[in-house]
Structure formats: C-alpha cells, structure tokens
Design a protein around this motif. Structure first.
Motif, mmCIF file in Angstrom:
data_model
loop_
_atom_site.group_PDB
_atom_site.id
_atom_site.type_symbol
_atom_site.label_atom_id
_atom_site.label_comp_id
_atom_site.label_asym_id
_atom_site.label_seq_id
_atom_site.Cartn_x
_atom_site.Cartn_y
_atom_site.Cartn_z
ATOM 1 N N VAL A 128 1.066 -1.354 0.180
ATOM 2 C CA VAL A 128 0.183 -0.112 -0.104
ATOM 3 C C VAL A 128 1.007 1.395 -0.110
ATOM 4 C CG1 VAL A 128 -1.596 1.102 1.358
ATOM 5 C CG2 VAL A 128 -2.216 -1.352 0.880
ATOM 6 N N GLU A 129 1.767 1.154 0.977
ATOM 7 C CA GLU A 129 2.982 2.369 1.503
ATOM 8 C C GLU A 129 3.561 3.127 -0.018
ATOM 9 O OE1 GLU A 129 4.044 5.547 3.562
ATOM 10 O OE2 GLU A 129 2.326 4.388 3.793
ATOM 11 N N SER A 130 4.613 0.926 -0.342
ATOM 12 C CA SER A 130 5.232 1.725 -1.513
ATOM 13 C C SER A 130 4.630 1.829 -3.229
ATOM 14 C CB SER A 130 6.064 0.738 -1.214
ATOM 15 O OG SER A 130 6.923 0.339 -0.430
ATOM 16 N N PHE A 131 3.099 1.550 -2.940
ATOM 17 C CA PHE A 131 2.882 1.292 -4.488
ATOM 18 C C PHE A 131 1.245 1.587 -4.789
ATOM 19 C CE2 PHE A 131 1.528 -1.564 -8.369
ATOM 20 C CZ PHE A 131 2.295 -0.880 -9.497
ATOM 21 N N ALA A 132 0.640 0.924 -3.921
ATOM 22 C CA ALA A 132 -1.020 1.503 -4.446
ATOM 23 C C ALA A 132 -1.095 2.518 -4.513
ATOM 24 C CB ALA A 132 -1.705 0.523 -3.697
ATOM 25 N N PHE A 133 -0.609 3.350 -3.358
ATOM 26 C CA PHE A 133 -0.856 4.610 -2.767
ATOM 27 C C PHE A 133 -0.517 5.978 -3.941
ATOM 28 C CE2 PHE A 133 0.595 8.020 -0.543
ATOM 29 C CZ PHE A 133 -0.652 9.697 -0.662
ATOM 30 N N PRO A 134 1.063 6.245 -3.403
ATOM 31 C CA PRO A 134 1.977 7.279 -4.492
ATOM 32 C C PRO A 134 1.301 6.616 -6.632
ATOM 33 C CG PRO A 134 3.408 5.018 -3.810
ATOM 34 C CD PRO A 134 1.855 4.774 -3.194
ATOM 35 N N LEU A 135 0.821 5.506 -6.689
ATOM 36 C CA LEU A 135 0.689 5.121 -7.929
ATOM 37 C C LEU A 135 -0.314 6.312 -8.274
ATOM 38 C CD1 LEU A 135 1.024 3.939 -11.130
ATOM 39 C CD2 LEU A 135 -0.290 1.976 -10.393
ATOM 40 N N PRO A 136 -1.595 5.876 -8.175
ATOM 41 C CA PRO A 136 -3.010 7.255 -8.391
ATOM 42 C C PRO A 136 -3.409 8.424 -7.427
ATOM 43 C CG PRO A 136 -3.254 5.465 -6.811
ATOM 44 C CD PRO A 136 -2.132 4.559 -7.018
ATOM 45 N N ILE A 137 -2.046 8.926 -6.825
ATOM 46 C CA ILE A 137 -2.699 9.887 -6.517
ATOM 47 C C ILE A 137 -1.650 10.783 -7.108
ATOM 48 C CG2 ILE A 137 -0.331 9.525 -4.694
ATOM 49 C CD1 ILE A 137 -2.899 11.844 -4.401
ATOM 50 N N THR A 138 -0.832 10.065 -7.424
ATOM 51 C CA THR A 138 0.915 10.836 -8.666
ATOM 52 C C THR A 138 0.050 11.471 -9.650
ATOM 53 O OG1 THR A 138 3.293 9.261 -7.434
ATOM 54 C CG2 THR A 138 2.700 10.819 -9.813
ATOM 55 N N VAL A 139 -0.419 10.454 -10.101
ATOM 56 C CA VAL A 139 -1.578 10.735 -11.124
ATOM 57 C C VAL A 139 -2.184 12.007 -11.986
ATOM 58 C CG1 VAL A 139 -2.765 9.199 -13.317
ATOM 59 C CG2 VAL A 139 -1.157 8.352 -11.875
ATOM 60 N N ILE A 140 -3.445 11.530 -10.720
ATOM 61 C CA ILE A 140 -4.278 12.668 -9.630
ATOM 62 C C ILE A 140 -4.124 14.031 -10.235
ATOM 63 C CG2 ILE A 140 -4.909 12.061 -7.641
ATOM 64 C CD1 ILE A 140 -7.759 12.582 -10.529
ATOM 65 N N CYS A 141 -2.460 13.993 -9.206
ATOM 66 C CA CYS A 141 -1.598 14.937 -8.811
ATOM 67 C C CYS A 141 -1.805 16.332 -9.744
ATOM 68 C CB CYS A 141 -0.581 15.162 -7.328
ATOM 69 S SG CYS A 141 -1.625 14.279 -6.011
ATOM 70 N N GLU A 142 -0.463 15.500 -10.588
ATOM 71 C CA GLU A 142 0.010 15.476 -12.083
ATOM 72 C C GLU A 142 -1.493 15.881 -12.786
ATOM 73 O OE1 GLU A 142 2.083 12.984 -13.689
ATOM 74 O OE2 GLU A 142 3.586 12.871 -11.983
ATOM 75 N N MET A 143 -2.611 15.459 -12.910
ATOM 76 C CA MET A 143 -3.628 15.646 -13.956
ATOM 77 C C MET A 143 -4.175 17.110 -13.277
ATOM 78 S SD MET A 143 -6.227 12.858 -14.954
ATOM 79 C CE MET A 143 -7.697 13.410 -15.020
ATOM 80 N N ILE A 144 -4.140 17.089 -12.188
ATOM 81 C CA ILE A 144 -4.964 18.347 -11.536
ATOM 82 C C ILE A 144 -3.814 20.068 -11.055
ATOM 83 C CG2 ILE A 144 -5.384 19.486 -9.109
ATOM 84 C CD1 ILE A 144 -7.023 17.530 -9.442
ATOM 85 N N GLY A 145 -2.634 19.390 -11.054
ATOM 86 C CA GLY A 145 -1.467 20.288 -10.623
ATOM 87 C C GLY A 145 -0.849 20.854 -9.303
ATOM 88 N N MET A 146 -1.160 20.087 -8.818
ATOM 89 C CA MET A 146 -0.790 19.858 -7.642
ATOM 90 C C MET A 146 0.737 19.278 -7.246
ATOM 91 S SD MET A 146 -2.316 18.339 -4.322
ATOM 92 C CE MET A 146 -1.797 17.751 -2.588
#
Length: 404
Positions: free
Chosen positions: A144-162
């Motif tokens: 969760v900490e190493s893969f499941a969380f950082p993958l989608p949060i990085t994607v959506i933050c890049e989409m939004i510009g965070m």
C-alpha cells in the motif's frame, strides 16, 4: 408497501468495518432495509439487497443536497461530534442534485473521456515502473505504502496540477477526513485542506497552467458561475476520489490473488484475463463499502419499508455485489463469471466519473507487478490485516508482502 415494523435498530461497531460481509449476508436474509447506528454514532437506514440498492441509486427522491447536511447530521447523530467536515469541502457534484449536478459534472467530464484516459497510459506506466524500481532489492514491503498509494495519487495530482512536494500533507489530511477521528483533528484537517486549496487557486490565477485545476479556475473566471466554495470542493473531490478507489482496488485485488496462488499464476500466464479479473475484484471486494450520503426528503418506500422524511439512507454497494440472487456463489472469486451490472462504481447520474482511469491504473499495476516479480506472498496472516475506519471507503491499512 409495509409500515416500519422492522427489526430493532442495530449498532455497527468497529468489528463491522473489519468484516462487513458477514453482517450484510445476515441482513439480506433477515432485514434488507435496516435502521442502524454507524460506528461514528450516525443513525441511518442501510439497504443491502441488489435490486433495492440499484433502484435507490437512481431514485431522484433520495436527495444529496449538501446544504441540508448540517441539520440532518444534528438530527441523526447520537454523539457530540461533527457529522460532516467543512462546507467548503462538500459543495461538489457528488453532494448535489439536478440541475446543479449536471452543471458541475460537465466542467470535468471532458478530462475523463476514454480517449484522454488512454492517452495517459505511457505516463502511468512510467510512474509504476519508477515505483517498482524503488522497491528493487527489498525483501519485504508494504505494498500500500510503496505502490498502491503513490501510483494513483501521483497520477491525479499531475492531472490537477498539484505539486508533488505536497503529497504527504494532503494524504494525512485525507486519512483524517475520511476515517474520522477526534472532532478537533477532523476540523483542523478540513481547515488545512481548505486553506491549501485556496492558496493553490490563487497561484493558478496568477500563473495560468494547462491542467485540470487551471481549467476549472478559468471556467469560473469566464462566468461559469462556479463559486469559490464549489471550486475548492470540486478539486477536493477529484483529488480524493481520484486516488482512494484505486489504492483500495490495487490492494484488495492483490490480496485476493495472494490468497489463491493458482489464480495468481493464471493471470501472470495470460494477461488477457486481467480486465475480467479487475471487474471481479470490483464485485468481490470493491473500494466503496457504501455509497455516499443520501437522505429522504419525504417518506420514501424502499424494499417494502417506508423510511420517514429527513433520515439518511446508506446503500451498501459491497452487499449488493454479493447478493446471491444476482451473483451465484458470491463469496468466491471467479474471474470467468458475468460481472455485468455490478455496482462498485455506483449507478445513475452519480456513477463514478473516474472509473475508466481507475481500471487503467489497476491494469497497469497488475501487469507491472507480474513483469517485475516472480514471487509475491503475504508477509502476515490474512486474518491479521486491518481495514481502515470509515463506512464509505473500504481500504486496507497495509499489505505487507515478500518479494522475489
């Protein structure tokens, strides 16, 4: 139609959050529309059968107007604690009724078309590869900490510009807001989130950038009548919904595979099975335990029970997806079954806008994991794994695994 001669009010304790399926199985048989007290003290009606849940999801008589939430939470909460977070974080499309819902959803729909999502595949694959590179040489990790969380949060933050540097703070706020906690902690997290997003809005106005957040800011400035509160709430929803469901689905899907090594081997050998497996994981243990809050505006009949006006109705999606009348042998994982009609992403006008993105991210996650590691197994007993608190999102706290 019958009166309210249903079973006495039932209390859902912390144990319910760890194993809701056994509770739902009993309720579907004994009292499929049941008045309960949820773990945080909120009184609500829980609907558990597939046909009732699906119908209720599309019932315009069940309202979602956030402006009534403070009064309704005060009426229906048994404990002296906040039943909602912050007005500036709930005024989004998931908490609105038509026509406001259509106006708000239209602003972001173009960012989540199938074509736009597929164009993101190379970048998502790159992020997944980089995360797995960072795990090289580690014998044991929390997936969760190493893969499941950082993958989608990085994607959506890049989409939004965070900015990526703000991810850790935002994650801490989200966990507090979704899982609950002491009233002071919830209020502090809500205030911090609001102030952070307002500051980010100001920066987007000063330095226009071609990202989703910037597009929303300028839609407001161009006269789309998106208020400051709506803007903050919309971005908050996209950030939370844009990663929480995928975090949960990656973790629960991998857990299902780790419990069935034959299935794990089958998917590794034949990647064409992965899309069907994802749909089965969504049905079997999807990321949304219950749909978000709805309430009765007037006495409303569901499943033969009349629910009084001004009461919350919680639609148990995971229960509907394990209704034996809809899905035979529902407590077994079967990636060959017909999963059409599952309700993991909802139904009706509030159907999850980000479902195609979540499916793509999970498909890439599974493929990259299979490519990188010959051997993955649980590093803890399955019975010892814990699920996060919170009645809406169903997500593992951690998934310790051994890698080779």
């Amino acid at each position: 139609m019958v009166d309210n001669a249903v079973a006495p009010e039932e209390r859902f304790g912390p144990e319910f959050l760890q194993d809701p399926h056994s509770v739902y199985s009993r309720l579907r048989k004994e009292c499929p529309v049941q008045r309960v007290v949820l773990p945080a003290g909120l009184q609500a009606w829980v609907v558990t059968r597939y046909d009732d849940v699906r119908s209720a999801l599309a019932n315009p008589g069940l309202r979602k107007d956030f402006r009534r939430y403070p009064d309704l939470f005060a009426r229906n909460t048994m404990r002296n604690r906040p039943g909602f977070v912050h007005p500036a974080l709930v005024a989004h499309m998931l908490n609105t009724d038509p026509p406001d819902h259509a106006r708000l959803r239209k602003l972001v729909t173009k960012a989540f078309t199938l074509r736009r999502i597929q164009e993101m595949r190379p970048r998502i694959e790159q992020i997944a590869t980089e995360l797995l590179d960072a795990m090289d040489g580690q014998r044991e990790v929390d997936l969760v900490e190493s893969f499941a969380f950082p993958l989608p949060i990085t994607v959506i933050c890049e989409m939004i510009g965070m900015p990526a540097r703000d991810l850790d703070d935002f994650r801490d706020w989200c966990v507090t807001l979704i899982s609950g906690g002491e009233p002071e902690e919830v209020q502090r997290a809500a205030d911090d989130t609001k102030e952070y997003l307002l500051d980010l809005i100001a920066k987007k106005r000063e330095e226009p950038v071609a990202d989703l957040f910037g597009a929303l800011v300028h839609a407001r400035d161009d006269g789309d009548q998106l208020t400051e509160t709506e803007l903050v709430s919309m971005v908050f929803l996209l950030l939370v919904a844009g990663h929480e469901t995928t975090v949960s689905l990656i973790a629960s899907g991998v857990l299902a595979l780790l419990k069935d090594q034959e299935l794990f081997a089958a998917l590794r050998a034949d990647r064409s099975l992965i899309p069907g497996a994802i749909e089965e994981f969504l049905r079997y243990d999807g990321p949304l335990n219950m749909a978000t809050f709805r309430y009765t505006n007037e006495p409303t009949e569901i499943g033969g029970v009349v629910i009084p006006a001004d009461e919350f109705v919680m639609l148990a999606l995971t229960s509907a997806n394990r209704d034996e009348d809809q899905f035979p042998d529902p407590d077994q994982v079967d990636i060959t079954r017909d999963t059409s009609g599952h309700l993991a992403f909802g139904h009706g006008i509030h159907y999850c806008l980000g479902a195609p993105l979540a499916r793509l991210e999970v498909e890439i996650a599974f493929n990259r994991l299979f490519d990188r590691f010959d051997h993955i197994q649980l590093a803890a007993a399955a019975a010892d794994l814990r699920w996060r608190e919170g009645v809406v999102i169903r997500s593992l706290d951690a998934l310790p695994v051994q890698l080779r």
